[in-house]
Design a protein around this motif. Structure first.
Motif, PDB file in Angstrom:
ATOM      1  N   GLY A 187       9.000  16.202 -31.388  1.00  0.00           N
ATOM      2  CA  GLY A 187       8.487  14.993 -31.016  1.00  0.00           C
ATOM      3  C   GLY A 187       7.044  15.190 -30.828  1.00  0.00           C
TER       4      GLY A 187
ATOM      5  N   ASN B 121      11.935  12.573 -24.768  1.00  0.00           N
ATOM      6  CA  ASN B 121      12.483  12.404 -23.312  1.00  0.00           C
ATOM      7  C   ASN B 121      13.861  12.345 -23.399  1.00  0.00           C
TER       8      ASN B 121
ATOM      9  N   GLY C 198       5.836  17.555 -29.016  1.00  0.00           N
ATOM     10  CA  GLY C 198       5.529  19.181 -28.762  1.00  0.00           C
ATOM     11  C   GLY C 198       5.238  19.644 -27.254  1.00  0.00           C
ATOM     12  N   THR C 199       5.341  18.760 -26.404  1.00  0.00           N
ATOM     13  CA  THR C 199       5.112  19.157 -24.877  1.00  0.00           C
ATOM     14  C   THR C 199       6.129  19.811 -24.204  1.00  0.00           C
ATOM     15  N   SER C 200       7.438  19.944 -24.797  1.00  0.00           N
ATOM     16  CA  SER C 200       8.330  20.850 -24.349  1.00  0.00           C
ATOM     17  C   SER C 200       7.911  21.908 -23.466  1.00  0.00           C
TER      18      SER C 200
ATOM     19  N   SER D 183       6.971  11.856 -26.210  1.00  0.00           N
ATOM     20  CA  SER D 183       7.534  10.841 -27.165  1.00  0.00           C
ATOM     21  C   SER D 183       8.893  10.464 -26.298  1.00  0.00           C
TER      22      SER D 183
ATOM     23  N   SER E  85      14.285  13.424 -19.594  1.00  0.00           N
ATOM     24  CA  SER E  85      13.067  13.785 -18.755  1.00  0.00           C
ATOM     25  C   SER E  85      12.992  13.004 -17.563  1.00  0.00           C
TER      26      SER E  85
ATOM     27  N   SER F 270       3.426  14.120 -18.536  1.00  0.00           N
ATOM     28  CA  SER F 270       3.074  14.215 -19.754  1.00  0.00           C
ATOM     29  C   SER F 270       3.145  12.957 -20.317  1.00  0.00           C
TER      30      SER F 270
ATOM     31  N   PRO G 250      14.217  19.677 -34.785  1.00  0.00           N
ATOM     32  CA  PRO G 250      13.383  18.485 -34.651  1.00  0.00           C
ATOM     33  C   PRO G 250      12.334  18.513 -33.694  1.00  0.00           C
TER      34      PRO G 250
HETATM   35  C1  LIG Z   1       1.399  18.933 -18.815  1.00  0.00           C
HETATM   36  C2  LIG Z   1       2.896  18.553 -18.965  1.00  0.00           C
HETATM   37  C3  LIG Z   1       3.590  17.927 -17.865  1.00  0.00           C
HETATM   38  C4  LIG Z   1       4.983  17.741 -18.043  1.00  0.00           C
HETATM   39  N1  LIG Z   1       5.560  16.999 -16.916  1.00  0.00           N
HETATM   40  C5  LIG Z   1       6.902  16.749 -17.059  1.00  0.00           C
HETATM   41  C6  LIG Z   1       7.451  16.013 -16.093  1.00  0.00           C
HETATM   42  O1  LIG Z   1       6.878  15.395 -15.119  1.00  0.00           O
HETATM   43  N2  LIG Z   1       8.740  15.628 -16.215  1.00  0.00           N
HETATM   44  C7  LIG Z   1       9.431  16.231 -17.210  1.00  0.00           C
HETATM   45  O2  LIG Z   1      10.694  15.932 -17.508  1.00  0.00           O
HETATM   46  N3  LIG Z   1       8.667  16.870 -18.190  1.00  0.00           N
HETATM   47  C8  LIG Z   1       7.369  17.082 -18.232  1.00  0.00           C
HETATM   48  N4  LIG Z   1       6.912  17.903 -19.359  1.00  0.00           N
HETATM   49  C9  LIG Z   1       7.744  18.389 -20.328  1.00  0.00           C
HETATM   50  C10 LIG Z   1       7.888  17.510 -21.587  1.00  0.00           C
HETATM   51  O3  LIG Z   1       6.831  16.394 -21.748  1.00  0.00           O
HETATM   52  C11 LIG Z   1       9.015  16.684 -21.742  1.00  0.00           C
HETATM   53  O4  LIG Z   1      10.348  17.446 -21.744  1.00  0.00           O
HETATM   54  C12 LIG Z   1       9.011  15.666 -22.842  1.00  0.00           C
HETATM   55  O5  LIG Z   1      10.333  14.711 -22.883  1.00  0.00           O
HETATM   56  C13 LIG Z   1       8.962  16.398 -24.322  1.00  0.00           C
HETATM   57  O6  LIG Z   1       8.725  15.342 -25.239  1.00  0.00           O
HETATM   58  P1  LIG Z   1       8.126  15.576 -26.906  1.00  0.00           P
HETATM   59  O7  LIG Z   1       7.988  14.468 -27.397  1.00  0.00           O
HETATM   60  O8  LIG Z   1       6.935  16.413 -26.599  1.00  0.00           O
HETATM   61  O9  LIG Z   1       8.984  16.642 -27.303  1.00  0.00           O
HETATM   62  P2  LIG Z   1       8.976  18.204 -28.117  1.00  0.00           P
HETATM   63  O10 LIG Z   1       8.486  19.182 -27.035  1.00  0.00           O
HETATM   64  O11 LIG Z   1       8.510  17.769 -29.470  1.00  0.00           O
HETATM   65  O12 LIG Z   1      10.646  18.380 -28.158  1.00  0.00           O
HETATM   66  C14 LIG Z   1      11.499  18.635 -27.130  1.00  0.00           C
HETATM   67  C15 LIG Z   1      13.007  18.885 -27.441  1.00  0.00           C
HETATM   68  O13 LIG Z   1      13.297  17.598 -27.993  1.00  0.00           O
HETATM   69  C16 LIG Z   1      13.689  17.470 -28.991  1.00  0.00           C
HETATM   70  N5  LIG Z   1      13.307  16.393 -29.947  1.00  0.00           N
HETATM   71  C17 LIG Z   1      12.208  15.847 -30.172  1.00  0.00           C
HETATM   72  N6  LIG Z   1      12.057  14.641 -30.597  1.00  0.00           N
HETATM   73  C18 LIG Z   1      13.523  14.482 -30.950  1.00  0.00           C
HETATM   74  C19 LIG Z   1      14.173  13.425 -31.870  1.00  0.00           C
HETATM   75  N7  LIG Z   1      13.675  12.445 -32.053  1.00  0.00           N
HETATM   76  N8  LIG Z   1      15.515  13.700 -31.805  1.00  0.00           N
HETATM   77  C20 LIG Z   1      16.073  14.685 -31.709  1.00  0.00           C
HETATM   78  N9  LIG Z   1      15.400  15.676 -30.748  1.00  0.00           N
HETATM   79  C21 LIG Z   1      14.454  15.687 -30.426  1.00  0.00           C
HETATM   80  C22 LIG Z   1      13.319  18.944 -29.797  1.00  0.00           C
HETATM   81  O14 LIG Z   1      13.803  19.639 -30.797  1.00  0.00           O
HETATM   82  C23 LIG Z   1      12.903  19.782 -28.542  1.00  0.00           C
HETATM   83  O15 LIG Z   1      14.292  20.354 -28.233  1.00  0.00           O
HETATM   84  C24 LIG Z   1       5.537  18.260 -19.065  1.00  0.00           C
HETATM   85  C25 LIG Z   1       5.033  18.769 -20.246  1.00  0.00           C
HETATM   86  C26 LIG Z   1       3.419  19.118 -20.002  1.00  0.00           C
HETATM   87  C27 LIG Z   1       3.024  19.971 -21.120  1.00  0.00           C
END
Ligand SMILES: Cc1cc2nc3c(=O)[nH]c(=O)nc-3n(C[C@H](O)[C@H](O)[C@H](O)COP(=O)(O)OP(=O)(O)OC[C@H]3O[C@@H](n4cnc5c(N)ncnc54)[C@H](O)[C@@H]3O)c2cc1C
Ligand SMILES: Cc1cc2nc3c(=O)[nH]c(=O)nc-3n(C[C@H](O)[C@H](O)[C@H](O)COP(=O)(O)OP(=O)(O)OC[C@H]3O[C@@H](n4cnc5c(N)ncnc54)[C@H](O)[C@@H]3O)c2cc1C
Lengths: 413, 498
Positions: free
Chosen positions: B85, B158, B87-89, B154, B163, B149, B83
């Motif tokens: 969201g 989170n 892609g900021t992980s 998404s 998060s 982020s 899965p």
């Molecule tokens: C510049 C920057 C700053 C950041 N700052 C913070 C911060 O301050 N605090 C913090 O906690 N994190 C931070 N992060 C990390 C990141 O943004 C978080 O982990 C965020 O929650 C990831 O969300 P995403 O939608 O990008 O998920 P993704 O990166 O797409 O996925 C993350 C994980 O969630 C799973 N996933 C995604 N969507 C679903 C769904 N619908 N159902 C089941 N599983 C799913 C994926 O399989 C993956 O394992 C930061 C990242 C960046 C790049």
């Protein structure tokens, strides 16, 4: 019937391992303070954790406390109070309702029952404050999860999974909780004389303003007289609690008074008097009548609470009061029948949630699903999870749902 | 990376790729299936860009029924699914697998319900974190957890990562602000947990789902709690000659019963990088800079500002500025918020770590980091969620210098080992993913890990959902289910019993 009373974690482990080998179920006992809740158990042996005690770590500046699972809650609360701190989720005491002594209960039981209180609205429940655990699973294996820090996503949050598991997944030996500063000042604003629907609107308004109300309850006419030794009188009381530093509390209470200037007679209650009221709301004092009349705990969408009660009243004689902005409904069934099907049917029609039968005569508790039956896929998932922790159904078999086998956990009969 | 072993691609799946793509097009018609390599490039990594892999196919479903059918289809045919969201992980949780369907949830981008009286919002998982606040702020509400982020990540991500953000010290993490979800299991079953009421009727599956990194189910709907915005916020910018004094100041603030809306610390390298970049007016002659934000009614904020200032002075602060305007408050934060890009300016690459420690161990951990920095010959700058002990060391390296990335990764691993050693954990908010997967045994023994994998077995017995993440070694569920019974000898004959 044997009662094991281990004093160390190793003894807990070997007792459970023995029970697994013998395939001999154990009843997991803290203080017996919530024995009236859940389905009656018939196990051969009892694992009594009341001697597995002691606070093992308390660092006020780090906001963290660890204790052996059988440590009395009262002891922990005393220690925290000496340091101006508290368990912010305000764990309730079922003792008075269930005809037991007040002030009993272990810290392990707090987690196992996911206790909370009126401050749940703002501060969460036990699940929101547990940081780490050491437990023995029904496989007879000791494992840990979490740690002693607040921010932690290393592996699954197994500690939260233990919240509300009622001793059916694992026996806790150690628990670590986040603790918080106790508020310096508390003041309650009571709006008097509101009917249930007006009270629901008032509470929604209060929670939706920036006064940071930490608790909102509504005690209908007459019920109000049954808290804090009758000092409130019997007119309906809609209670809004504000906590914090003195100047801030004064300001926020003033803001609420302006907001509700035309709502009804207002009354300000502070300090110990306020604390007493909230303690009694928390511990369901209005229904602590020494009887076995069924009492339900219903968690639902706040704005729906009073509407469901209104409909229920057309078909059954009930007393009700509300906490959590109306989202926690305490119901006493005045005619002695729990009316489970009726209540749960209405609950579904009012946005869903869950109804737990927290007090009833033994016959009713055996016949009625005490915990809200789950939808089939969810029930099956819960049963699979139970089997992964306790494949031989050694721990509190049948406590949460009928049937000794794990496969029937959570499934309605 | 070279050293990272991912599950071996399944030959049968690879051979049937065309057929699988065609079937995906039937389940998700229209633009929702991407199989051309150049178009799939956009999805080959998440925020941990050192790791890249093209998936088997990218699928962007739009309805819960589609998610359910995709998962059931894959489950029946033993096809893996990852899965994603936004892609900021930062831990590689959304890293694709060569033989896996990448299930991208970004088209689930609608806000379904806003309920002000009950203070809940129901959204689809692809809605951004900030999108929730944007939808309710005209009425003065907001969604409290605020990862940096937040404009991109998404809410589904989170939930998967539990998060956090600056405000989590006072207002809690994702886990404390989510009331319900709908999810689809790998077998296609749709399950709802919670809703606009509080707590679970049975096991707290919502609690386990939060932070489960996409390994247990695909989240298709999220119900969150919203809060009324505080009336005001003001901040203090406090400099200390040593990190010990800064750490003690944090402890004393909390000891005084004050839980600030945010409390962030930066070390000297981070302060300098930030100041050079945004000219926030940070003092350059201090070892530790603390930003303390107080929020609430004006009288409360004024009261607490005075109290915090006194504590800072008592702890030997050399500068203590108090924001006199909203503009000044934001300027205090400007440097902290730009810390990552600022560090990006002084080094070709940086690697962001995420350990948590008991706060009192800060001086010891910073000293340890300095030693490691010398040992590896790489610089490190620190930003620190000081209130809750969550460290973000940024390791400076140059990927174009052969061997430096490996060195940076070893340095990072040593920092995390140090965090665990002082009573902390491997990751506070970024997740284990692939990045910290092989470090899990630093914190957990095999029994601990096996029991976590058994949780996985209850949700996804064939390890098809996001395999290769979180757990260093996958064990088959049948094997995990076996009991090793040591024999029925009565335990501790001397345990009191009656
Ligand atoms: C510049 C920057 C700053 C950041 N700052 C913070 C911060 O301050 N605090 C913090 O906690 N994190 C931070 N992060 C990390 C990141 O943004 C978080 O982990 C965020 O929650 C990831 O969300 P995403 O939608 O990008 O998920 P993704 O990166 O797409 O996925 C993350 C994980 O969630 C799973 N996933 C995604 N969507 C679903 C769904 N619908 N159902 C089941 N599983 C799913 C994926 O399989 C993956 O394992 C930061 C990242 C960046 C790049
Ligand atoms: C004579 C007798 C009659 C009984 N009759 C009934 C009855 O009519 N109905 C009925 O429902 N039960 C009955 N019970 C069983 C009763 O449910 C148990 O006493 C109960 O398990 C005890 O929990 P507690 O009151 O100590 O509550 P707490 O200590 O507050 O515990 C609450 C829950 O937490 C669990 N728990 C406590 N500590 C731990 C721990 N360290 N690790 C894991 N889980 C823990 C308990 O198993 C329980 O489910 C009876 C027991 C006895 C001995």
């Amino acid at each position: 019937m044997t009662t094991f009373t281990p004093t160390t974690s190793d003894e807990v482990l070997s007792t459970v391992a023995w029970a697994v080998a013998e395939e001999s179920p154990l009843e997991i006992l803290g203080h017996g303070s919530k024995r009236g809740i859940g389905r009656p158990l018939q196990t051969e042996h009892t694992l009594d954790l009341s001697k597995l005690t002691g606070v093992t770590l308390y660092e006020p500046a780090e906001l963290v406390l660890s204790a052996k699972a059988g440590t009395p809650l009262a002891e922990i609360e005393r220690l925290l109070a000496e340091n101006g701190q508290q368990l912010a989720f305000e764990p309730m005491d079922y003792g008075p309702l269930l005809g037991g002594e007040p002030g009993k209960g272990t810290i392990g039981g707090v987690l196992a029952a996911n206790l909370s209180g009126p401050r749940r609205l703002k501060a969460g429940a036990a699940r929101d404050h547990i940081l780490g655990i050491n437990v023995v699973s029904g496989r007879g294996e000791a494992f840990k999860s979490g740690g002693r820090v607040v921010k932690n996503v290393t592996g699954y949050d197994m500690s939260k999974l233990m919240a509300n598991s009622w001793g059916t997944l694992a026996v806790f030996t150690d628990v670590t909780f986040k603790v918080l500063p106790a508020a310096e000042t508390e003041v309650t604003l009571a709006i008097r004389g509101l009917l249930d629907d007006a009270a629901a609107s008032a509470m929604a308004l209060a929670l939706g303003c920036s006064a940071e109300v930490s608790s909102a309850a509504h005690l209908p006419e007459r019920i109000a007289a049954r808290v804090a030794g009758g000092t409130l009188g019997s007119d309906a009381a809609t209670l809004l609690r504000v906590e914090g530093f003195g100047p801030s509390v004064a300001y926020r209470i003033a803001a609420l008074k302006t907001l509700f200037a035309n709502a009804g007679p207002l009354q300000e209650i502070s300090g110990e008097a306020s604390r007493l009221i909230w303690r009694d709301v928390r511990d369901i004092r209005p229904f602590a009548d020494g009887s076995e009349k069924p009492v339900w705990r219903v968690s639902m969408t706040p704005s729906q609470g009073h509407q469901m009660v209104l409909t229920l009243r057309m078909q059954a004689a009930v007393s009700a009061f509300y906490d959590w902005q109306g989202g926690l409904v305490w119901l006493r069934m005045e005619e002695g029948d729990p009316e489970a099907a009726l209540l749960r049917g209405l609950l579904r029609k009012h946005g869903g949630g869950h109804a737990t039968l927290v007090r009833a005569a033994p016959a009713h508790r055996a016949a009625v699903p005490v915990f809200e039956p789950q939808a089939p896929h969810l029930a099956a998932l819960s049963a699979r999870l139970k089997a992964e922790f306790d494949p031989k159904a050694i721990l509190n078999p049948g406590r949460m749902a009928p049937g000794v086998g794990s496969a029937t956990l959570g499934i309605a009969t | 990376m070279s050293g990272l072993a991912m599950p071996k691609p399944d030959d049968a799946t690879m051979r049937r790729r065309d057929e699988i793509v065609a079937d995906m097009r039937i389940i998700v018609p229209g633009e929702g299936v991407v199989d051309a390599a150049n178009a799939m490039r956009a999805f080959e990594s998440d925020g941990l860009t050192a790791y890249r892999q093209l998936p088997l196919v990218v699928v962007l479903p739009e309805t819960v029924a589609q998610v359910s059918r995709v998962l059931k289809y894959c489950n029946d045919r033993n096809i893996r699914v990852v899965p994603r969201g936004s892609g900021t992980s930062l831990s590689g949780g959304a890293l694709p697998l060569e033989d896996a369907v990448l299930l991208v949830m970004s088209r689930f981008n609608r806000i379904l319900e806003i309920d002000f009286p009950n203070r809940v919002v129901v959204v689809q998982p692809g809605v951004t974190n900030l999108g929730i606040t944007t939808a309710v702020e005209q009425e003065g509400f907001y969604y409290a957890p605020d990862p940096s982020s937040q404009i991109a990540c998404s809410i589904g991500g989170n939930v998967a990562e539990n998060s956090g953000g600056v405000h989590c010290l006072k207002y809690g993490l994702t886990a404390n602000n989510v009331l319900g979800i709908e999810m689809v299991l790998m077998n296609g079953e749709v399950v709802r947990l919670g809703g606009s009421h509080l707590d679970a009727e049975g096991y707290d599956l919502l609690g386990v789902m939060t932070g489960s990194e996409g390994l247990l189910g695909v989240v298709t709907e999220v119900t969150v709690r919203i809060l009324k915005k505080p009336e005001t916020a003001r901040a203090l910018l406090i400099g200390f000659p040593t990190s010990e004094q800064g750490g003690q100041c944090v402890a004393d603030i909390i000891g005084a019963g004050i839980i600030p809306g945010g409390m962030e610390m930066m070390d000297r390298p981070a302060i300098h990088a930030a100041e050079d970049f945004v000219h926030a007016g940070y003092p350059l002659d201090v070892e530790a800079l603390l930003i303390v934000e107080l929020d609430g009614p004006g009288v409360e904020v004024d009261h607490l500002i005075t109290a915090v200032e006194a504590i800072a002075i008592r702890n030997g602060s050399t500068t203590c500025r108090i924001s006199q305007s909203e503009q000044e408050r934001l300027s205090f934060w400007a440097g902290r918020k730009a810390a990552f890009p600022a560090v990006g300016r002084i080094s070709p690459d940086y690697y962001c770590m995420d350990g948590t420690i008991p706060r009192k161990e800060l001086p010891r951990v910073l000293a340890g980091m300095r030693e490691l920095s010398e040992k590896y010959g790489l610089g490190v700058a620190n930003v620190f969620h000081a209130g809750d002990g969550n460290l973000h060391p940024l390791i400076l390296y140059d990927a174009n210098v052969p061997g430096e990335l490996d060195k940076a990764e070893s340095f990072g691993a040593d920092i995390l080992r140090l965090c665990v050693k002082v009573g902390g954990v491997l990751t506070g908010e970024h997740g284990v993913g692939v990045e910290k997967r092989d470090l899990m045994p630093e914190m957990f023994n095999q029994i601990d890990l096996d029991q976590q994998m058994r949780v996985k077995c209850a949700f996804d017995p064939n390890h098809l959902l996001n395999p290769g993440k979180v757990f260093p070694q996958l064990r088959r569920c049948a094997e995990l289910g076996r009991m090793h019974i040591s024999g029925g000898k009565l335990p501790f004959p001397d345990i009191p019993r009656f």
